[in-house]
Design a protein around this motif. Structure first.
Motif, PDB file in Angstrom:
ATOM      1  N   PHE A 340      86.166 -52.442  60.394  1.00  0.00           N
ATOM      2  CA  PHE A 340      86.712 -52.439  59.038  1.00  0.00           C
ATOM      3  C   PHE A 340      85.740 -51.753  58.082  1.00  0.00           C
ATOM      4  O   PHE A 340      86.116 -50.920  57.257  1.00  0.00           O
ATOM      5  N   HIS A 341      84.479 -52.084  58.240  1.00  0.00           N
ATOM      6  CA  HIS A 341      83.500 -51.467  57.363  1.00  0.00           C
ATOM      7  C   HIS A 341      83.361 -49.979  57.676  1.00  0.00           C
ATOM      8  O   HIS A 341      83.159 -49.163  56.782  1.00  0.00           O
ATOM      9  N   MET A 342      83.496 -49.646  58.956  1.00  0.00           N
ATOM     10  CA  MET A 342      83.445 -48.233  59.319  1.00  0.00           C
ATOM     11  C   MET A 342      84.577 -47.473  58.641  1.00  0.00           C
ATOM     12  O   MET A 342      84.406 -46.360  58.138  1.00  0.00           O
ATOM     13  N   PHE A 402      84.228 -53.695  49.035  1.00  0.00           N
ATOM     14  CA  PHE A 402      84.097 -55.130  48.793  1.00  0.00           C
ATOM     15  C   PHE A 402      84.631 -55.940  49.968  1.00  0.00           C
ATOM     16  O   PHE A 402      83.993 -56.841  50.477  1.00  0.00           O
ATOM     17  N   TRP A 403      85.848 -55.585  50.393  1.00  0.00           N
ATOM     18  CA  TRP A 403      86.517 -56.395  51.424  1.00  0.00           C
ATOM     19  C   TRP A 403      85.771 -56.344  52.746  1.00  0.00           C
ATOM     20  O   TRP A 403      85.631 -57.367  53.425  1.00  0.00           O
ATOM     21  N   SER A 404      85.314 -55.168  53.081  1.00  0.00           N
ATOM     22  CA  SER A 404      84.678 -55.068  54.393  1.00  0.00           C
ATOM     23  C   SER A 404      83.290 -55.698  54.388  1.00  0.00           C
ATOM     24  O   SER A 404      82.894 -56.376  55.331  1.00  0.00           O
ATOM     25  N   LYS A 405      82.567 -55.491  53.307  1.00  0.00           N
ATOM     26  CA  LYS A 405      81.228 -56.081  53.247  1.00  0.00           C
ATOM     27  C   LYS A 405      81.328 -57.598  53.212  1.00  0.00           C
ATOM     28  O   LYS A 405      80.547 -58.301  53.869  1.00  0.00           O
ATOM     29  N   ASP A 406      82.306 -58.077  52.469  1.00  0.00           N
ATOM     30  CA  ASP A 406      82.521 -59.514  52.385  1.00  0.00           C
ATOM     31  C   ASP A 406      82.807 -60.088  53.773  1.00  0.00           C
ATOM     32  O   ASP A 406      82.278 -61.134  54.150  1.00  0.00           O
ATOM     33  N   GLU A 407      83.618 -59.364  54.517  1.00  0.00           N
ATOM     34  CA  GLU A 407      83.973 -59.808  55.865  1.00  0.00           C
ATOM     35  C   GLU A 407      82.727 -59.932  56.746  1.00  0.00           C
ATOM     36  O   GLU A 407      82.549 -60.894  57.477  1.00  0.00           O
ATOM     37  N   TRP A 476      92.585 -52.849  51.286  1.00  0.00           N
ATOM     38  CA  TRP A 476      93.605 -53.876  51.075  1.00  0.00           C
ATOM     39  C   TRP A 476      94.287 -54.313  52.358  1.00  0.00           C
ATOM     40  O   TRP A 476      95.025 -55.284  52.369  1.00  0.00           O
ATOM     41  N   VAL A 477      94.058 -53.535  53.420  1.00  0.00           N
ATOM     42  CA  VAL A 477      94.643 -53.966  54.689  1.00  0.00           C
ATOM     43  C   VAL A 477      93.889 -55.144  55.286  1.00  0.00           C
ATOM     44  O   VAL A 477      94.346 -55.741  56.250  1.00  0.00           O
ATOM     45  N   GLY A 478      92.740 -55.459  54.700  1.00  0.00           N
ATOM     46  CA  GLY A 478      91.953 -56.517  55.324  1.00  0.00           C
ATOM     47  C   GLY A 478      91.484 -57.574  54.342  1.00  0.00           C
ATOM     48  O   GLY A 478      90.354 -58.037  54.429  1.00  0.00           O
ATOM     49  N   THR A 479      92.338 -57.970  53.421  1.00  0.00           N
ATOM     50  CA  THR A 479      91.925 -59.029  52.488  1.00  0.00           C
ATOM     51  C   THR A 479      91.877 -60.348  53.239  1.00  0.00           C
ATOM     52  O   THR A 479      92.612 -60.551  54.207  1.00  0.00           O
TER      53      THR A 479
END
Lengths: 639, 506
Positions: A340-342, A402-407, A476-479
């Motif tokens: 996701f982060h990639m 944001f979303w990927s780092k949070d994950e 947004w695909v990974g909230t």
């Protein structure tokens, strides 16, 4: 059509590869045509990739098993290599992302490279580059993957050294290749061990066999194999201590930096670990190694980035740091978070590199951010899209990063890696700080009267706008509330952590703090007095960071003193011992013995007769003692 | 095509061309070269035909031609090819054809030059298609004479004089063949005693040779190892290689490094291993150790070189170390890798030498510090150079990667840590070839070379022929490996059979 694309996914790497061949052998003299061929190749690949990805993501059964097909590449008793395609959600996502970002980069490059004498050559190289990367991604066999792996290495070598007349470019290219070679040595040993222990390099087969590895080998051996394999990604993805080549890779043209750093080469290492997660996950200590390497690299590179002055170098260290995050995610067991982060990183990092390229073109390749300033007024599109990238990388919602780092941070915390979590969180703060330092220094504040920037043409700005849009919505695909992403791309079981509001709020606060600090130091304080005072006060640390912990210097010394020194010794040994004493010694011995014998060749008949007579005498005497009758025969009358 | 002596024509085509050349006036420069080109082209085309017409599923010797010659010694003029000799035959002719074009600018006594070159090519070719030990040795000796003359007349004097280089090359070849000859005669006498009738054919020798006692096999193998090994520039008998190549004219360097020294590896497998398996088993660890020494030692020495030809010279010693290591592994995968690597290295070294030859012809120097930035002035030359460099460091997608990989698999399995040293050679190799490339081709262009003309016309042939072989062999490795494998599998089966029998006796 979708079925066709899935069954013929090999077309995805093939099209850019064909573009490479066509440009090299046919269209090279015509620049525009070459560019057209290259763009057609990659856009064609993108269309196929999108169709194939659509096919995969509409068939949930692909989360269970991959679509694999291939042909025999070579075989002999004990060694069979099939090359083929392995299509599953992870590789489908990757080919989609790689071909999309590459397409945008290619279009951007038609503007950026305009007027360069090597225009056609550039497009042939980048086509080959994209083809190799797509091959790597789709490979169903580790050896095949290694082919793609090395070919991206070759292309990056060619592209980093693209400005062949520059000594710095030449050295940077060599450094990139050799550094990756050292890493690949490890990877190769790992592959050899896998082949010898498990008898195959086929990824699906390997995954099955490694799940029951006790039938084949011990945990100790497998640990060693995992560590060896991991050496490859350390080099390719610029992890500590083999990160040194990556910042130097900035010597290439800027679209290359975007291609290398965002979409392709450097994520190859992360991808390989992701693909081989079935190996690492069997060995907890290997996973720890991956996680620690990642977290350390993330922090380490971020500290360097704080002090750098050149715009592309800052971005380069930021890439190293972000790759560390991806490794960290893999190390704590989440393929989902890492990929996701990639994915998000590809968009915002490509965006920022191309923005930097736009700035460099406008400023005639003046790279020092301290000499920029106020560019937002003359280059609004470049500046504001860059700001979007800055928000994304800093981790401000709702931007993609944001979303990927949070994950990643949440996964690290959930798996009880508290120290690594803290390192990641602190890196998030540093990231926001150095990136916004760059933004404030370059785009805001007072204009530098020495500069006369103009906004770049449409073929450069349109890709920027598209990427800015992707850097906004891409996450947004990974909230955490509705995580489509992790339902498709995962390792083992679907990883679905409950939303962790503590982590979310905390990371936003850290990011805002970083931005605020940069704002205070580099925007409010117009003369940058405080920033300079800080650098003065911590002079030692500042110099250490600015010089990248002197790691390059240490390597350089090793290369010159140790490697070259011993090379000389070997050579001298060869000349003076092997050749001097043994070979020429033998020669001299032959010659001298020849000369010695020559003395006897006097040419006087009397001497020969004397020798002859002596010889007969000796024989006769000898015979006389051993067999008198024979002597009698010989000496006849002499009684 | 039944009964049509393809191999004989392939072999005689250069000889015939040489014969025609003797009737051509010596100042007909163009014509001489064209005839040489036609002669080698026919051989190349025929060997390509044979390569693809060979029935791999059938295996064994094909395109056989047998004429009894010296009955008392059991000598037959016996030609034939199998999966081991075919790649070598093809290699010889690819390089031979390219070598003619690499010498397109030879204007000093061209007639003599091309006659000798053609004889050289034919001689080398003969060693690979001969299936009779006597014929093999005959061709092997034929090779020595042209080499010596070519080096001392058309060579170049740098660190060592060309006379020294020619002498060194020749003497090494002769010493090698001297030991070989002793071994061969001893072998012949012993096998004749066993079999009752003299038979010089490889298969005949092998059948009797395998029945020799362990002690005989060991010392006979040692002699052959020394003979073939020094031809293959086995460490520490390698020092002729850098000096010799540096002194030799381009075409000779190409043929010598490309195929001639492969006679050593070919002979080790085809004769020494095949006939004396027990001896081979005994010496295998030593072969592997010497191979690894060669790899590491020569790679390090190459790193210290400043003359382009010396770099490739040492590099070829280093690459032959891989071949020895593979032979030392005594396994199907290893021998496959050994033969394939000889082919791969041949193509690569020949391309390397031809490109260096052009650089030298144009700049009149091979001294790296005197060069730089040639990629700007001569881009095609640079492309050829880099292609060879990349093949040399074993880049996947080029012909040398898979052979090295198979060698690594085989030797890592058998020798473990020892093989790791050899595998580490890939790092050093990358370092020295990239350094050479960088300092020759890249960096600021020098004005004294601004007038240089890039390779064009006939000069492009070596790049086209050898470059194609590099890429095709790399992308479609089965083309090479299926062929080699069809020769190695039966060979190893016989060797293992013989070893098991011995195992049963003890």
């Amino acid at each position: 059509m979708v079925d066709f694309a899935m069954q013929h996914a090999w077309l995805v790497p093939l099209l850019p590869a064909l573009a490479f061949v066509v440009i090299v052998f046919l269209t090279k003299p015509w620049q525009k045509l070459s560019a057209l061929v290259a763009v057609a190749g990659i856009v064609g690949a993108f269309v196929f990739a999108a169709l194939a990805a659509y096919g995969v993501f509409t068939h949930p059964e692909f989360t269970e098993g991959s679509l694999v097909y291939g042909v025999r590449w070579l075989s002999m008793p004990g060694l069979h290599i099939n090359v083929g395609i392995m299509l599953d959600p992870t590789s489908a996502m990757m080919i989609f992302m790689v071909s999309l970002v590459s397409s945008l980069i290619f279009i951007y490059a038609t503007g950026y490279m305009k007027g360069d004498p090597g225009f056609s050559v550039f497009f042939s190289y980048v086509s080959l580059f994209a083809a190799s990367m797509l091959l790597l991604v789709l490979s169903s066999n580790l050896l095949e993957m290694f082919v793609g792996w090395e070919l991206v290495g070759l292309c990056s070598y060619l592209l980093i050294g693209f400005y062949t007349h520059k000594i710095s470019a030449r050295e940077a290219a060599k450094k990139a290749f050799v550094t990756c070679r050292i890493a690949d040595f490890g990877l190769l040993l790992g592959m050899l061990s896998l082949q010898i222990v498990f008898g195959t390099l086929d990824l699906p087969e390997l995954a099955q066999k490694i799940a029951h590895f006790h039938q084949y080998t011990s945990a100790g051996v497998l640990t060693l194999i995992a560590v060896l394999v991991f050496l490859g990604p350390i080099g390719k993805s610029g992890q500590f201590p083999l990160h040194v080549w990556l910042p130097d890779a900035m010597e290439g043209p800027t679209p290359v930096s975007a291609l290398i750093h965002a979409a392709t080469m450097v994520v190859a290492g992360v991808y390989l670990v992701g693909r081989m997660l079935f190996l690492f996950s069997e060995i907890p200590s290997a996973m720890e190694l991956v996680a620690i390497t990642g977290a350390f690299t993330a922090l380490f590179a971020a500290t360097i980035a704080i002090t750098q002055r050149e715009i592309k170098r800052i971005l380069a260290y930021s890439t190293v740091s972000q790759l560390g995050y991806m490794m960290l995610a893999l190390g704590v067991g989440s393929l989902s978070a890492s990929m996701f982060h990639m994915w998000t990183h590809a968009f915002f990092k490509a965006l920022m590199f191309m923005g930097a390229g736009s700035v460099l073109t406008a400023l005639h390749h003046k790279a020092d951010v301290w000499e920029m300033g106020g560019l937002v007024k003359k280059m609004p599109i470049t500046a504001w899209t860059f700001v979007v990238g800055g928000l994304a990388i800093a981790g401000i919602p709702p931007f993609a990063g944001f979303w990927s780092k949070d994950e990643i941070l949440a996964t690290a915390l959930n798996s009880h890696h508290y120290v690594l979590f803290a390192m990641g969180a602190f890196t998030a703060f540093l990231t926001a700080f150095y990136m916004w330092r760059l933004i404030f220094l370059a785009f805001f504040g007072e204009e530098n009267p020495a500069n006369h920037p103009v906004e770049s043409p449409w073929n450069m700005t349109v890709p920027l706008i598209i990427l800015a849009a992707l850097a906004t919505v891409g996450g947004w695909v990974g909230t955490p509330w509705d995580n489509v992403w992790s339902q498709w791309i995962f390792f083992g079981e679907v990883e679905h952590a409950a939303p962790n509001y503590g982590v979310m709020i905390g990371s936003v606060i850290l990011a805002l703090a970083g931005i605020y600090l940069a704002y205070q130091l580099y925007y409010v304080d117009r003369e940058k007095v405080k920033a300079k005072a800080l650098a003065e006060r911590y002079h030692g640390i500042y110099t250490l960071l600015f010089n990248k912990y002197y790691i390059d210097e240490i390597y350089l010394w090793f290369n010159h003193a140790i490697v070259d020194g011993s090379a000389k010794l070997f050579y001298l040994f060869d000349i003076y011992v092997v050749d001097g004493i043994i070979v020429n010694g033998l020669g001299a011995f032959t010659r001298l013995s020849g000369e010695g014998l020559r003395i006897t060749e006097t040419g006087r008949l009397q001497n020969y007769a004397l020798v002859f007579f002596l010889g007969v005498l000796i024989i006769a005497v000898a015979l006389a003692f051993s067999s008198p009758s024979a002597a009698g025969l010989l000496l006849g009358g002499v009684k | 095509m039944e009964g049509f002596p393809v191999l004989l024509i392939t072999l005689l085509s250069p000889v015939l061309a040489a014969l025609i050349l003797t009737f051509i006036p010596r100042d007909e420069n163009k014509l001489i070269k064209c005839i040489a080109a036609v002669g080698t082209f026919i051989s190349m085309a025929l060997s390509l035909y044979v390569y693809f017409a060979y029935d791999k599923s059938l295996g064994g010797l094909q395109f056989v031609m047998q004429v009894p010659w010296i009955k008392d010694l059991g000598v037959t003029f016996f030609l034939g090819v199998d999966g081991i000799s075919l790649p070598m035959l093809l290699l010889t002719n690819l390089i031979g054809f390219s070598a003619v074009f690499a010498s397109w600018n030879v204007d000093h006594r061209p007639k003599d030059f091309f006659i000798l070159l053609l004889l050289l090519i034919a001689g080398v070719m003969g060693t690979f298609i001969a299936q009779d030990l006597f014929i093999f040795l005959l061709f092997y000796e034929v090779v020595v004479i042209p080499i010596y003359i070519l080096v001392i007349i058309w060579g170049s004097t740098k660190r060592v004089t060309k006379e020294y280089a020619g002498m060194k090359l020749t003497i090494y070849l002769l010493i090698g063949s001297g030991f070989l000859l002793v071994g061969v005669i001893a072998l012949f006498m012993k096998t004749t005693a066993i079999a009752g009738v003299p038979d010089m054919s490889f298969t005949g020798l092998a059948e009797a040779g395998r029945r020799l006692g362990a002690f005989d096999q060991k010392w006979l193998f040692a002699l052959m190892l020394f003979g073939f090994g020094s031809l293959l520039s086995m460490w520490p008998f390698h020092s002729w290689s850098p000096d010799g190549y540096a002194g030799a004219p381009t075409a000779v360097s190409m043929i010598h490094a490309g195929v001639l020294k492969k006679i050593g590896g070919y002979g080790l497998i085809r004769i020494a291993l095949f006939v004396l398996p027990v001896g081979a088993k005994f010496w295998a660890p030593l072969i592997a150790v010497l191979g690894v020494c060669g790899v590491a030692y020569a790679a390090m020495a190459a790193l210290a070189q400043k003359d382009l030809k010396y770099i490739v010279g040492y590099s070829s010693v280093s690459h032959m170390g891989y071949v020895l290591l593979a032979i030392g592994s005594m396994s199907v995968i290893g021998l496959n890798g050994a033969v394939a690597n000889m082919f791969a290295h041949g193509v690569m070294a020949a391309l390397f030498f031809s490109m260096i030859g052009f650089i030298y012809e144009k700049t009149h120097t091979r001294w790296i510090p005197d060069m730089g930035g040639l990629a700007r002035q001569t881009p095609r030359l640079a492309a050829g150079f880099m292609l060879a460099a990349m093949a040399s460091l074993g880049l996947p997608g080029l012909v040398s990667f898979i052979p090295e990989f198979t060698i690594f698999v085989a030797s890592f399995k058998v020798y473990g840590g020892l093989a790791v040293i050899a595998i580490a050679g890939i790092i050093i190799t990358a370092l020295y070839v990239l350094r050479a490339g960088a300092n020759t081709l890249f960096g600021p262009p020098r004005h004294e070379y601004d007038h240089l003309k890039d390779i064009h016309g006939p000069e492009l042939v070596p790049l086209a022929v050898l470059g194609t072989a590099l890429v095709v062999g790399g992308l479609l490795p089965f083309l090479l490996f299926d062929m080699v494998n069809s020769g190695i599998v039966p060979l190893m089966a016989q060797i293992n059979g013989a070893l098991q029998m011995v195992g049963g006796v003890f």
